[in-house]
Design a protein around this motif. Structure first.
Motif, PDB file in Angstrom:
ATOM      1  N   ASP A   9       0.881  -1.158   0.000  1.00 44.53           N
ATOM      2  CA  ASP A   9       0.000   0.000   0.000  1.00 44.53           C
ATOM      3  C   ASP A   9       0.929   1.221   0.000  1.00 44.53           C
ATOM      4  OD1 ASP A   9      -2.281   1.676   0.513  1.00 44.53           O
ATOM      5  OD2 ASP A   9      -1.641   1.733   2.622  1.00 44.53           O
ATOM      6  N   ASP A  11      -0.199   5.044   0.834  1.00 41.98           N
ATOM      7  CA  ASP A  11      -0.501   6.045   1.865  1.00 41.98           C
ATOM      8  C   ASP A  11      -0.433   5.421   3.260  1.00 41.98           C
ATOM      9  OD1 ASP A  11      -1.159   8.058  -0.070  1.00 41.98           O
ATOM     10  OD2 ASP A  11      -3.119   7.126  -0.339  1.00 41.98           O
ATOM     11  N   GLY A  12       0.478   5.910   4.088  1.00 44.47           N
ATOM     12  CA  GLY A  12       0.586   5.399   5.452  1.00 44.47           C
ATOM     13  C   GLY A  12       1.564   4.246   5.584  1.00 44.47           C
ATOM     14  N   GLU A 168       0.345  -3.282   4.610  1.00 47.58           N
ATOM     15  CA  GLU A 168      -0.771  -2.335   4.792  1.00 47.58           C
ATOM     16  C   GLU A 168      -0.753  -1.655   6.150  1.00 47.58           C
ATOM     17  OE1 GLU A 168      -3.512  -0.841   4.021  1.00 47.58           O
ATOM     18  OE2 GLU A 168      -3.763  -1.502   1.968  1.00 47.58           O
ATOM     19  N   ASP A 169      -1.183  -0.384   6.185  1.00 43.31           N
ATOM     20  CA  ASP A 169      -1.331   0.303   7.481  1.00 43.31           C
ATOM     21  C   ASP A 169      -2.792   0.337   7.933  1.00 43.31           C
ATOM     22  OD1 ASP A 169      -2.010   2.192   5.387  1.00 43.31           O
ATOM     23  OD2 ASP A 169      -2.166   3.669   6.998  1.00 43.31           O
TER      24      ASP A 169
HETATM   25 MG    MG Z   1      -2.720   3.077   3.682  1.00 46.04          MG
END
Ligand code: MG
Ligand code: BG6
Length: 215
Positions: A9, A11-12, A168-169
């Motif tokens: 992923d 973002d983050g 993943e976040d």
């Molecule tokens: Mg994310």
């Protein structure tokens, strides 16, 4: 077990744009006089697509489709005001080294982000060339927790989903990864994730070995 592809992923995970998404939604909610907290963002919006995120914020209120479109555009304008200032310094510490190490080990790298701004962020971070495949918000209709974006990314690098590790976040992202049949690595506090195979508190200065799930 060593995966044949690692699907990140964006973002983050590779950069802290998740904070910019939150700030842009908060500004929109304030404009509209709708209460919205950081905790709600973390629980309900993290990793989730633009339309689904807005649907959560305005739940129970009536807006026309034109108004919904205008609000999504306004949020994106607020987000872009923050993001356009980004430089490669906002890549997570050690990110370039990690991606290079993974590829040197003969493992494919891919992105699975439901953001329509994904390519712009990758370009600003100057890491586009470090990925064998990029799946973004223009590739699939269904946002995470649907598995579609991870399955699409696996297809781009020609690796069966069972041989992929997803990173993943967001809990919605971990659900997407597990439903796709992949190994799932969560980044963030342990309590955030229900089905992660492994959790790391941070992506900062990690190496390939840290990402792998021992079986
Ligand atoms: Mg994310
Ligand atoms: C995800 C973010 O990567 O992309 C979410 O974690 C965001 O916060 C989603 O809502 C959609 O992004 P965009 O850039 O298309 O509005």
């Amino acid at each position: 077990m060593q995966p044949k592809a690692i699907i990140f992923d964006l973002d983050g995970v590779l950069t802290d744009t998740s904070e910019y998404h939150y700030q842009a939604w908060k500004k929109l909610a304030d404009d509209e006089g709708i209460p919205f907290t950081r905790e709600e963002n973390d629980t309900h919006l993290r990793g989730v697509g633009r339309r689904e995120s807005l649907a959560y914020i305005i739940r129970g209120r009536h807006y026309s489709e034109d108004q919904i479109q205008e609000m999504m555009d306004r949020k994106n304008k607020y987000y872009n005001e923050k993001v356009k200032q980004m430089t490669p310094k906002e890549l997570v510490a050690g990110g370039r080294e990690l991606l290079t190490e993974i590829r040197k080990a003969g493992i494919k790298t891919a992105i699975a982000s439901v953001s329509k701004n994904c390519q712009m962020v990758l370009d600003l971070l100057q890491i586009t060339d470090l990925f064998d495949g990029i799946a973004d918000g223009n590739c699939v209709m269904n946002s995470k927790p649907a598995p579609d974006i991870f399955v699409y990314a696996a297809g781009l690098v020609h690796v069966h989903t069972i041989d992929c590790l997803g990173v993943e976040d967001a809990n919605a992202g971990i659900e997407a990864i597990k439903t796709a049949g992949m190994q799932a690595l969560g980044i963030g506090p342990k309590e955030r994730f229900q089905r992660a195979d492994k959790v790391l508190a941070t992506m900062e200065n990690v190496h390939l070995q840290d990402l792998l799930i021992q079986k």
